[in-house]
Write a protein that holds these residues in place. Structure first.
Motif, PDB file in Angstrom:
ATOM      1  N   ASP A 178       0.682  -0.934  -0.405  1.00 52.93           N
ATOM      2  CA  ASP A 178      -0.151  -0.163  -0.067  1.00 52.93           C
ATOM      3  C   ASP A 178       0.426   1.216   0.021  1.00 52.93           C
ATOM      4  N   GLU A 181      -0.983   4.345  -1.740  1.00 52.31           N
ATOM      5  CA  GLU A 181      -1.813   4.702  -0.864  1.00 52.31           C
ATOM      6  C   GLU A 181      -1.062   5.485   0.440  1.00 52.31           C
ATOM      7  N   ASP A 184      -0.660   8.559  -0.787  1.00 55.61           N
ATOM      8  CA  ASP A 184      -1.582  10.158  -0.934  1.00 55.61           C
ATOM      9  C   ASP A 184      -2.415  10.467  -0.061  1.00 55.61           C
ATOM     10  N   ARG A 269      -2.737  -1.600  -6.710  1.00 52.38           N
ATOM     11  CA  ARG A 269      -3.010  -2.763  -5.624  1.00 52.38           C
ATOM     12  C   ARG A 269      -2.546  -4.141  -5.617  1.00 52.38           C
TER      13      ARG A 269
END
Length: 296
Positions: A178, A181, A184, A269
Motif C-alpha cells: 500500500d 495509498e 496519498d 494494488r
C-alpha cells in the motif's frame, strides 16, 4: 443472544468480508463461535483506522467530533467505557465487548492499540526499522496477534511470540503493498534509512533500480517474519491452525505478486485473486492444516 447482539456480530462479519478478505477466508475455516470473534477483533481495528482516515465510511450512529484526534479519542473512550460496563448501546460495539469479555482478552492490548492509532496523527515517517517496529507496529500489529490468541485457543502460552511475529508480518506486507495509498495520505512506512541507503524515493512513484533493490530487502525482512511465525501453527488446535495457516499462505502470496511485478506497487494494488483464495482454503480443508514451511 439478543437481536441487537446478533445484528452487531453480523455487521462485524460484513466489515471483515468487505475490507479484510484474507481474514475472512481464513476465518471461514473456524467453527462459528470462533469465527465471529475473529470478525469482532477485525471490526474494532478497522473502525479505529477508518475513524482516523475515512470517517465518512463509518456507518455507526456515533456522535464523533470533526477533528481526527478528537474522533479517535472519543471512539477510544466509548470503547473503554463500554468494556468496563460490559455492554454498549450500539450493536457493533456490544458485539465487540461481548466477544472480548467472553474470551478474557487483556484490556492492556487495546491501550497499546489506540496509542499506536494516535501516532498516525502525528508521525508520517519512521527513521529506522527498529523505530517503526517498536515505536508503531508494536501497538498496531504485534498486539493484534495477542488479541487473536484467546480466540484461537492455543495449546501453550509459547504461542504468543509467533503470534506477535505474524501480526508484524501481516502489517509489513500491507505497508509494502500500500505504498501508493499511504503516500496519498502523506505517510511513508518504509524506513527512511533504508530508502536513503539505496537512493530510493517513493515520491517518484516509479519502480526504478534503486526502488527495486530497496524493496527486495523489505520483502526478505517480511519473509523472515513469516518464518519466525510458522512454529506457532503447531501450537494451535486443527481448526485454528487451518485458519492461521491459510491466512499466512495468502498473505505471503501478496509478496510473491509484488516481487513478480518488479516491485511496482504504484500502478495498482496487488491482490490474490478470489479463485486462488478459494483454492488455498479448500486445500486446507481437504489436505489438513498447513505445517511450518508450507506454501500451499
Amino acid at each position: 443472544m439478543s437481536a441487537d447482539l446478533n445484528a452487531g456480530y453480523a455487521a462485524c462479519a460484513r466489515l471483515t468480508r468487505a475490507h479484510g478478505t484474507t481474514y475472512w477466508w481464513g476465518a471461514r475455516l473456524l467453527p462459528p463461535g470462533q469465527r465471529r470473534d475473529v470478525h469482532t477483533v477485525y471490526a474494532l481495528c478497522r473502525l479505529a483506522d477508518d475513524i482516523v482516515d475515512e470517517p465518512e465510511k463509518v456507518a455507526l450512529p456515533l456522535d464523533l467530533p470533526g477533528d481526527p484526534a478528537e474522533r479517535l479519542s472519543a471512539f477510544a473512550s466509548y470503547f473503554f467505557a463500554s468494556l468496563t460496563a460490559g455492554d454498549a448501546d450500539e450493536p457493533v460495539m456490544a458485539a465487540i465487548v461481548d466477544s472480548i469479555r467472553r474470551r478474557g482478552t487483556d484490556p492492556e492490548c487495546f491501550e497499546r492499540f489506540f496509542a499506536a492509532m494516535a501516532l498516525d496523527l502525528s508521525r508520517t515517517t519512521w527513521a529506522t526499522w527498529p523505530e517503526l517496529r517498536d515505536g508503531y507496529m508494536e501497538g498496531s500489529a504485534a498486539v493484534i496477534g495477542e488479541m487473536m490468541l484467546p480466540v484461537l485457543e492455543p495449546y501453550t502460552p509459547d504461542a504468543k511470540a509467533p503470534a506477535r511475529a505474524l501480526g508484524l508480518a501481516f502489517q509489513l506486507t500491507n505497508f509494502l503493498r500500500d505504498v501508493a495509498e499511504d503516500l496519498d495520505r502523506g505517510r511513508v512506512y518504509v524506513p527512511q534509512d533504508d530508502l536513503a541507503r539505496h537512493g530510493a524515493d517513493p515520491w517518484r512513484r516509479r519502480p526504478d533500480a534503486a526502488w527495486q533493490a530497496m524493496m527486495a530487502e523489505q520483502v526478505a525482512r517480511n519473509r523472515a517474519l513469516y518464518t519466525e511465525a510458522e512454529p506457532g501453527l503447531g501450537m494451535l488446535p486443527p481448526a485454528s491452525r487451518r485458519c492461521v495457516g491459510t491466512a499466512l499462505v495468502l498473505y505471503r502470496r501478496i509478496l510473491d505478486r509484488i516481487e513478480a511485478s518488479g516491485y511496482d506497487v504504484f500502478s495498482g494494488r496487488h491482490r490474490v485473486p478470489t479463485a486462488e483464495r478459494l483454492g488455498v482454503t479448500l486445500r486446507s480443508l481437504t489436505l489438513g492444516p498447513p505445517t511450518a514451511g508450507a506454501r500451499a
